[in-house]
Scaffold this motif. Structure first.
Motif, PDB file in Angstrom:
ATOM      1  N   ALA A  85       0.832  -1.206   0.000  1.00 34.22           N
ATOM      2  CA  ALA A  85       0.000   0.000   0.000  1.00 34.22           C
ATOM      3  C   ALA A  85       0.867   1.257   0.000  1.00 34.22           C
ATOM      4  CB  ALA A  85      -0.920  -0.013   1.220  1.00 34.22           C
ATOM      5  N   ALA A  86       1.900   1.279   0.843  1.00 34.10           N
ATOM      6  CA  ALA A  86       2.774   2.451   0.935  1.00 34.10           C
ATOM      7  C   ALA A  86       3.483   2.707  -0.395  1.00 34.10           C
ATOM      8  CB  ALA A  86       3.800   2.250   2.048  1.00 34.10           C
ATOM      9  N   VAL A  87       3.964   1.642  -1.033  1.00 30.74           N
ATOM     10  CA  VAL A  87       4.678   1.800  -2.301  1.00 30.74           C
ATOM     11  C   VAL A  87       3.732   2.288  -3.397  1.00 30.74           C
ATOM     12  CG1 VAL A  87       5.978   0.610  -4.106  1.00 30.74           C
ATOM     13  CG2 VAL A  87       6.423   0.096  -1.708  1.00 30.74           C
ATOM     14  N   PHE A  88       2.503   1.814  -3.395  1.00 32.76           N
ATOM     15  CA  PHE A  88       1.557   2.263  -4.420  1.00 32.76           C
ATOM     16  C   PHE A  88       1.233   3.750  -4.270  1.00 32.76           C
ATOM     17  CE2 PHE A  88       0.237  -1.918  -6.140  1.00 32.76           C
ATOM     18  CZ  PHE A  88       0.143  -1.543  -7.469  1.00 32.76           C
ATOM     19  N   PHE A  89       1.120   4.221  -3.037  1.00 31.29           N
ATOM     20  CA  PHE A  89       0.882   5.655  -2.842  1.00 31.29           C
ATOM     21  C   PHE A  89       2.087   6.467  -3.317  1.00 31.29           C
ATOM     22  CE2 PHE A  89      -2.300   4.324   0.470  1.00 31.29           C
ATOM     23  CZ  PHE A  89      -3.398   4.834  -0.194  1.00 31.29           C
ATOM     24  N   ALA A  90       3.285   5.962  -3.033  1.00 25.64           N
ATOM     25  CA  ALA A  90       4.494   6.637  -3.512  1.00 25.64           C
ATOM     26  C   ALA A  90       4.550   6.605  -5.035  1.00 25.64           C
ATOM     27  CB  ALA A  90       5.730   5.952  -2.921  1.00 25.64           C
ATOM     28  N   PHE A  91       4.195   5.464  -5.603  1.00 24.15           N
ATOM     29  CA  PHE A  91       4.137   5.272  -7.058  1.00 24.15           C
ATOM     30  C   PHE A  91       3.215   6.328  -7.681  1.00 24.15           C
ATOM     31  CE2 PHE A  91       4.688   1.182  -9.775  1.00 24.15           C
ATOM     32  CZ  PHE A  91       5.209   1.929 -10.812  1.00 24.15           C
ATOM     33  N   PHE A  92       2.025   6.446  -7.121  1.00 20.07           N
ATOM     34  CA  PHE A  92       1.016   7.371  -7.656  1.00 20.07           C
ATOM     35  C   PHE A  92       1.492   8.821  -7.546  1.00 20.07           C
ATOM     36  CE2 PHE A  92      -2.808   9.980  -7.419  1.00 20.07           C
ATOM     37  CZ  PHE A  92      -3.579   9.475  -8.459  1.00 20.07           C
ATOM     38  N   ARG A  93       1.992   9.191  -6.367  1.00 25.35           N
ATOM     39  CA  ARG A  93       2.417  10.582  -6.143  1.00 25.35           C
ATOM     40  C   ARG A  93       3.592  10.950  -7.037  1.00 25.35           C
ATOM     41  NH1 ARG A  93      -1.598  13.493  -4.502  1.00 25.35           N
ATOM     42  NH2 ARG A  93      -2.449  12.895  -2.491  1.00 25.35           N
ATOM     43  N   LEU A  94       4.559  10.056  -7.166  1.00 25.75           N
ATOM     44  CA  LEU A  94       5.730  10.341  -7.970  1.00 25.75           C
ATOM     45  C   LEU A  94       5.366  10.556  -9.433  1.00 25.75           C
ATOM     46  CD1 LEU A  94       8.825  10.508  -8.313  1.00 25.75           C
ATOM     47  CD2 LEU A  94       8.814   8.034  -8.651  1.00 25.75           C
ATOM     48  N   PHE A  95       4.577   9.636  -9.992  1.00 28.02           N
ATOM     49  CA  PHE A  95       4.253   9.741 -11.403  1.00 28.02           C
ATOM     50  C   PHE A  95       3.229  10.844 -11.683  1.00 28.02           C
ATOM     51  CE2 PHE A  95       6.744   6.061 -11.734  1.00 28.02           C
ATOM     52  CZ  PHE A  95       7.003   5.826 -13.071  1.00 28.02           C
ATOM     53  N   GLU A  96       2.424  11.184 -10.697  1.00 22.91           N
ATOM     54  CA  GLU A  96       1.482  12.286 -10.882  1.00 22.91           C
ATOM     55  C   GLU A  96       2.197  13.630 -10.844  1.00 22.91           C
ATOM     56  OE1 GLU A  96      -2.804  13.625  -8.997  1.00 22.91           O
ATOM     57  OE2 GLU A  96      -1.169  13.142  -7.604  1.00 22.91           O
ATOM     58  N   ASN A  97       3.081  13.823  -9.865  1.00 20.35           N
ATOM     59  CA  ASN A  97       3.721  15.124  -9.665  1.00 20.35           C
ATOM     60  C   ASN A  97       4.966  15.326 -10.516  1.00 20.35           C
ATOM     61  OD1 ASN A  97       1.786  15.751  -7.706  1.00 20.35           O
ATOM     62  ND2 ASN A  97       2.991  14.817  -6.065  1.00 20.35           N
ATOM     63  N   ALA A  98       5.756  14.273 -10.681  1.00 24.94           N
ATOM     64  CA  ALA A  98       7.020  14.425 -11.395  1.00 24.94           C
ATOM     65  C   ALA A  98       6.899  14.133 -12.888  1.00 24.94           C
ATOM     66  CB  ALA A  98       8.078  13.513 -10.772  1.00 24.94           C
ATOM     67  N   PHE A  99       6.080  13.137 -13.238  1.00 25.88           N
ATOM     68  CA  PHE A  99       6.017  12.698 -14.632  1.00 25.88           C
ATOM     69  C   PHE A  99       4.627  12.844 -15.245  1.00 25.88           C
ATOM     70  CE2 PHE A  99       9.176   9.727 -12.547  1.00 25.88           C
ATOM     71  CZ  PHE A  99      10.286  10.477 -12.913  1.00 25.88           C
ATOM     72  N   GLY A 100       3.734  13.546 -14.554  1.00 27.21           N
ATOM     73  CA  GLY A 100       2.369  13.695 -15.052  1.00 27.21           C
ATOM     74  C   GLY A 100       2.288  14.454 -16.366  1.00 27.21           C
ATOM     75  N   GLY A 137      -2.390  -5.582 -10.210  1.00 26.13           N
ATOM     76  CA  GLY A 137      -2.830  -5.188 -11.545  1.00 26.13           C
ATOM     77  C   GLY A 137      -3.994  -4.215 -11.492  1.00 26.13           C
ATOM     78  N   PHE A 138      -4.943  -4.464 -10.596  1.00 27.94           N
ATOM     79  CA  PHE A 138      -6.070  -3.541 -10.443  1.00 27.94           C
ATOM     80  C   PHE A 138      -5.601  -2.192  -9.899  1.00 27.94           C
ATOM     81  CE2 PHE A 138      -9.255  -6.841 -11.126  1.00 27.94           C
ATOM     82  CZ  PHE A 138     -10.316  -6.104 -11.627  1.00 27.94           C
ATOM     83  N   MET A 139      -4.673  -2.224  -8.952  1.00 22.77           N
ATOM     84  CA  MET A 139      -4.202  -0.971  -8.367  1.00 22.77           C
ATOM     85  C   MET A 139      -3.394  -0.144  -9.369  1.00 22.77           C
ATOM     86  SD  MET A 139      -3.338  -1.831  -4.357  1.00 22.77           S
ATOM     87  CE  MET A 139      -2.998  -3.597  -4.376  1.00 22.77           C
ATOM     88  N   LEU A 140      -2.812  -0.804 -10.371  1.00 23.52           N
ATOM     89  CA  LEU A 140      -2.080  -0.075 -11.411  1.00 23.52           C
ATOM     90  C   LEU A 140      -3.007   0.784 -12.266  1.00 23.52           C
ATOM     91  CD1 LEU A 140       0.528  -2.743 -12.595  1.00 23.52           C
ATOM     92  CD2 LEU A 140       1.037  -0.519 -11.561  1.00 23.52           C
ATOM     93  N   PHE A 141      -4.307   0.506 -12.216  1.00 18.29           N
ATOM     94  CA  PHE A 141      -5.268   1.344 -12.937  1.00 18.29           C
ATOM     95  C   PHE A 141      -5.187   2.792 -12.472  1.00 18.29           C
ATOM     96  CE2 PHE A 141      -8.292  -2.370 -14.004  1.00 18.29           C
ATOM     97  CZ  PHE A 141      -7.701  -2.509 -15.253  1.00 18.29           C
ATOM     98  N   ALA A 142      -4.898   2.986 -11.196  1.00 15.92           N
ATOM     99  CA  ALA A 142      -4.781   4.352 -10.667  1.00 15.92           C
ATOM    100  C   ALA A 142      -3.642   5.084 -11.347  1.00 15.92           C
ATOM    101  CB  ALA A 142      -4.564   4.302  -9.154  1.00 15.92           C
TER     102      ALA A 142
END
Length: 258
Positions: free
Chosen positions: A39-54, A98-103
C-alpha cells in the motif's frame, strides 16, 4: 524508477520473487509485506508519477497498459493452479496489484479515491486471511476441509475476506474495483482494459471460492492452533469493517477532502 517501484509492488514481469518469498517467509511477515508495504509503495508510485512525470504521461501510459494487462493475466492464471492457499494468495496479490495499477494509468481524482479504498479493502481482507493461516497447521486447500464445522466463526470471517478479494457486492473489494474501473472509463482510453479486468476478476472467483468450497462443502478435520476470544474479536472487527466500507465508502474517502 518504474522498474524499481514495479518490483516493489510485484507487477509483472518483476513479480518472480513474490511467490517464493511469500510462501517461505513466516506468515506474519508475509502479511506485512503483502499489505502495509504494498500500500505504501503504491501511494508513492502514484504521487511520484502524478507530480514528477504527469506532464509526460502520454509517453509512459502505453507501458502502464502493457504492464497492467500482463500483471492481471499472470497473477490470476497462475493462482488457479496453486495447491497451497498461502502461495495462491501470493499470486492473487500480483493480480490485485494489476487492479491498483489502474490508478497509475488514469491519474485522476477517481483514481486517487479508488486507490485509497482499494488499499484499505485489500489490506483488511489480506491481514484477516493471513491471521487465519497463522493458526492453521496445513496451508493447502485440503487443510481447510471441514473448517466450518470445527471453527464456524473463523470460517465465516474468512469467507467475507475472500468475497471481498473476489470483488463480490456488499464488500469493500467490490466498490474498490468499481472505483478503479470507473477511473479508467473516465479517461476514454484503452477501454478494452476494463473488459479484460472484469474477465480476470471472474477468473479470481474460481480460486477464492475453492477455499470456501473446502470449508463448507468438503469433509475433513481442519487442524487449528488454539484460538482465543480476542483473536476471534479482531477477525470479526476486520470483517465488519469490510462490509461497512462496502456500503459506506464515504466514511473513508471523506478523509481526502476534510
Amino acid at each position: 524508477m518504474f522498474v524499481g517501484l514495479g518490483f516493489k509492488v510485484a507487477a509483472a514481469p518483476f513479480h518472480i520473487w513474490t511467490p517464493d518469498v511469500y510462501d517461505g517467509a513466516p506468515t506474519v511477515f508475509t502479511s506485512f509485506m503483502a499489505t502495509i508495504v504494498k500500500a505504501a509503495v503504491f501511494f508513492a508510485f502514484f504521487r511520484l508519477f502524478e507530480n514528477a512525470f504527469g506532464t509526460i504521461q502520454p509517453q509512459w501510459q502505453k507501458l502502464i497498459v502493457i504492464i497492467t494487462a500482463a500483471t492481471l493475466l499472470i497473477g490470476n492464471l497462475t493462482a488457479v493452479f496453486q495447491q497451497s492457499v498461502k502461495r495462491m494468495l501470493a499470486y492473487s496479490s500480483i493480480a490485485q496489484a494489476g487492479f491498483m495499477l489502474f490508478a497509475l494509468f488514469a491519474l485522476n481524482d477517481k483514481a486517487e479515491e479508488g486507490l485509497i479504498l482499494y488499499t484499505a479493502a485489500y489490506s483488511l481482507a489480506t491481514i484477516g486471511i493471513f491471521a487465519v493461516l497463522i493458526k492453521m497447521n496445513d496451508h493447502s486447500f485440503d487443510g481447510f476441509n471441514g473448517f466450518a464445522k470445527h471453527q464456524p466463526l473463523l470460517a465465516a470471517t474468512t469467507t467475507i475476506f475472500l468475497l471481498s478479494l473476489a470483488g463480490i457486492p456488499l464488500t469493500a473489494g467490490f466498490l474498490s474495483k468499481f472505483y478503479m474501473l470507473k477511473a479508467v472509463i473516465a479517461t476514454h482510453q484503452n477501454l478494452w482494459l476494463v473488459i479484460f479486468a472484469v474477465l480476470m476478476a471472474a477468473v479470481s472467483v474460481y480460486y477464492y471460492f475453492r477455499v470456501i468450497q473446502a470449508m463448507y462443502f468438503r469433509e475433513g478435520d481442519a487442524q487449528v492452533i488454539k484460538v482465543t476470544p480476542a483473536f476471534k474479536s479482531v477477525l470479526v472487527i476486520l470483517a465488519v469493517l469490510i462490509i461497512v466500507l462496502g456500503i459506506f465508502p464515504a466514511l473513508l474517502l471523506n478523509w481526502l477532502y476534510f
